[in-house]
Design a protein around this motif. Structure first.
Motif, short mmCIF file in Angstrom:
data_model
loop_
_atom_site.label_atom_id
_atom_site.label_comp_id
_atom_site.label_asym_id
_atom_site.label_seq_id
_atom_site.Cartn_x
_atom_site.Cartn_y
_atom_site.Cartn_z
N GLN A 132 14.52 11.33 -13.50
CA GLN A 132 14.37 10.62 -12.24
C GLN A 132 12.90 10.40 -11.90
N LEU A 133 12.70 9.51 -10.94
CA LEU A 133 11.38 9.27 -10.35
C LEU A 133 11.44 9.73 -8.90
N ARG A 134 10.36 10.34 -8.46
CA ARG A 134 10.32 10.83 -7.08
C ARG A 134 8.97 10.49 -6.48
N LEU A 135 9.00 10.01 -5.25
CA LEU A 135 7.76 9.68 -4.56
C LEU A 135 7.02 10.95 -4.17
N THR A 136 5.71 10.96 -4.39
CA THR A 136 4.89 12.04 -3.87
C THR A 136 4.65 11.80 -2.38
N GLU A 137 3.97 12.73 -1.71
CA GLU A 137 3.69 12.53 -0.29
C GLU A 137 2.83 11.29 -0.05
N PRO A 138 1.73 11.11 -0.79
CA PRO A 138 0.98 9.85 -0.62
C PRO A 138 1.77 8.65 -1.10
N GLY A 139 2.66 8.87 -2.08
CA GLY A 139 3.48 7.76 -2.56
C GLY A 139 4.43 7.26 -1.50
N THR A 140 4.94 8.18 -0.66
CA THR A 140 5.83 7.77 0.43
C THR A 140 5.10 6.88 1.42
N GLU A 141 3.86 7.25 1.74
CA GLU A 141 3.08 6.43 2.66
C GLU A 141 2.73 5.08 2.03
N ALA A 142 2.38 5.11 0.75
CA ALA A 142 2.05 3.86 0.05
C ALA A 142 3.28 2.95 -0.03
N PHE A 143 4.44 3.54 -0.22
CA PHE A 143 5.69 2.77 -0.28
C PHE A 143 5.90 2.00 1.02
N ALA A 144 5.71 2.68 2.16
CA ALA A 144 5.89 2.02 3.46
C ALA A 144 4.90 0.88 3.64
N ARG A 145 3.64 1.10 3.23
CA ARG A 145 2.62 0.05 3.37
C ARG A 145 2.92 -1.14 2.45
N CYS A 146 3.36 -0.84 1.24
CA CYS A 146 3.66 -1.93 0.30
C CYS A 146 4.87 -2.74 0.77
N ARG A 147 5.83 -2.06 1.38
CA ARG A 147 6.99 -2.79 1.90
C ARG A 147 6.55 -3.74 3.01
N GLU A 148 5.67 -3.29 3.89
CA GLU A 148 5.15 -4.16 4.95
C GLU A 148 4.44 -5.37 4.34
N LEU A 149 3.69 -5.10 3.27
CA LEU A 149 2.95 -6.17 2.60
C LEU A 149 3.90 -7.23 2.05
N VAL A 150 4.96 -6.79 1.37
CA VAL A 150 5.89 -7.73 0.77
C VAL A 150 6.64 -8.51 1.85
N LEU A 151 7.04 -7.83 2.93
CA LEU A 151 7.71 -8.53 4.02
C LEU A 151 6.81 -9.59 4.63
N ALA A 152 5.53 -9.24 4.78
CA ALA A 152 4.58 -10.21 5.33
C ALA A 152 4.43 -11.41 4.39
N ALA A 153 4.39 -11.13 3.10
CA ALA A 153 4.27 -12.22 2.12
C ALA A 153 5.50 -13.12 2.14
N GLN A 154 6.68 -12.49 2.24
CA GLN A 154 7.90 -13.28 2.30
C GLN A 154 7.92 -14.14 3.56
N GLY A 155 7.46 -13.56 4.67
CA GLY A 155 7.40 -14.33 5.91
C GLY A 155 6.45 -15.50 5.80
N THR A 156 5.33 -15.29 5.10
CA THR A 156 4.37 -16.37 4.90
C THR A 156 4.98 -17.52 4.10
N MET A 157 5.73 -17.16 3.06
CA MET A 157 6.35 -18.19 2.23
C MET A 157 7.41 -18.97 2.98
N GLU A 158 7.93 -18.39 4.04
CA GLU A 158 9.01 -19.03 4.78
C GLU A 158 8.51 -19.80 6.01
N ILE A 159 7.18 -19.81 6.22
CA ILE A 159 6.63 -20.47 7.41
C ILE A 159 7.01 -21.95 7.44
N GLY A 160 7.01 -22.59 6.27
CA GLY A 160 7.35 -24.00 6.23
C GLY A 160 8.72 -24.28 6.81
#
Length: 323
Positions: free
Chosen positions: A61-89
């Motif tokens: 298995q793969l398991r998130l480390t403590e900093p990995g958990t924080e990075a995961f949350a930040r990366c998810r925000e980044l991807v959501l923002a990118a998806q929102g940008t692509m949908e602006i049109g």
């Protein structure tokens, strides 16, 4: 890391996010169109740039480390923002268009959503709908679904939740069954009857009721147990006993007279009470194709159809047959 140095690891952030979501380099690689080794190299490159380990890797298995958990949350925000940008049109498009993927539990999808989606498709010819029928809880972000319908008293955090309708549970039986047995005026009378229950948990055969300030609980038993609402409805129509069902499942049979509501003056306190919610990821913008479907469902269920699906039937149990 320099001011703009994060730009060179944006793809690595996306890969890390998908690996963490799916728990597998292979699954993430398939989704992203790369090899598992390439996905692994990208995550290692991100870890090197950040300077911390993000994933603990074992053979199983793969398991998130403590900093990995924080990075995961930040990366998810980044991807959501990118998806929102692509949908602006689409925010400024004159007409909603494209495909909406919506998931819902089986019985709700068949009895409630399907008829409303048919009218929606007629109203919005430029929008297509993919209905995904699943009884398990679906994560719209992880599984790429636009809208999710969930039946629960408490919608999950982290998603926008709009309440569609109350989910009322009732008891029904066929007129023939009711005419051939003891009258049911009080929940305790169910002890003399065959009851068709869910059977997923031990508590599912403990039926609780409330009428004003009065409460009652009865342990029921019967010859048939089924964890599918349509099957319990069919069993009730066949005269096998008294079944517990959601109102939206029983409504058509009540209207047709093939079943009759039992103890209509009592509120059935089922273990799965709550509301039907429509859920979707939070965003500053909701794309038009999703917004019009959300509005269509909310409007329809707030007016005639929603009220009917939760209306108490006036059809009463027939009097006990006499010899």
């Amino acid at each position: 890391m320099g001011t703009n140095s994060f730009l060179k690891v944006l793809p690595e952030m996306v890969t890390f996010l998908r690996v963490a979501e799916l728990g597998s380099f292979s699954a993430a690689a398939d989704l992203l169109g790369m090899t598992p080794s390439a996905a692994s190299r990208q995550v290692k490159r991100l870890e090197k740039e950040i300077g911390v380990q993000l994933l603990q890797r074992t053979t199983r298995q793969l398991r998130l480390t403590e900093p990995g958990t924080e990075a995961f949350a930040r990366c998810r925000e980044l991807v959501l923002a990118a998806q929102g940008t692509m949908e602006i049109g689409q925010q400024y498009a004159k007409k909603p268009s494209g495909r909406v993927r919506i998931s819902a539990p089986r019985a709700f999808a068949r009895r409630v959503l399907h008829p409303l989606i048919l009218s929606f498709l007629a109203r919005y010819p430029e929008v297509d709908v993919q209905l995904i029928v699943e009884d398990r809880d679906i994560d719209p972000i992880q599984e790429g679904v636009d809208l999710v319908v969930r039946l629960t008293p408490n919608p999950p955090e982290g998603l926008v939740a709009r309440r569609l309708m109350m989910v009322e549970h009732i008891l029904v039986a066929s007129p023939g069954y009711l005419a051939s047995g003891a009258a049911i005026h009080h929940p305790r009378d169910l002890g003399a009857h065959r009851c068709i229950s869910l059977g997923e948990h031990e508590r599912d055969n403990r039926w609780r009721f409330k009428r004003g300030d009065e409460e009652a609980e009865i342990v029921v038993q019967g010859r048939y147990i089924a964890n599918h609402t349509e099957i319990r409805l069919d069993a009730a129509r066949s005269g096998l006993g008294v079944a517990c069902l959601q109102m939206f499942v029983a409504q058509q049979a009540l209207d047709e007279g093939s079943v009759t509501r039992v103890l209509p003056e009592w509120e059935f306190q089922g273990n799965y009470r709550g509301h039907a919610w429509i859920l979707y990821p939070p965003s500053r913008f909701t794309v038009p194709k999703c917004q019009v479907l959300i509005d269509h469902l909310l409007d329809a269920l707030a007016t005639g159809r929603g009220k009917k699906l939760n209306a108490s039937s006036t059809r009463r149990a027939p009097p006990r047959a006499t010899n």
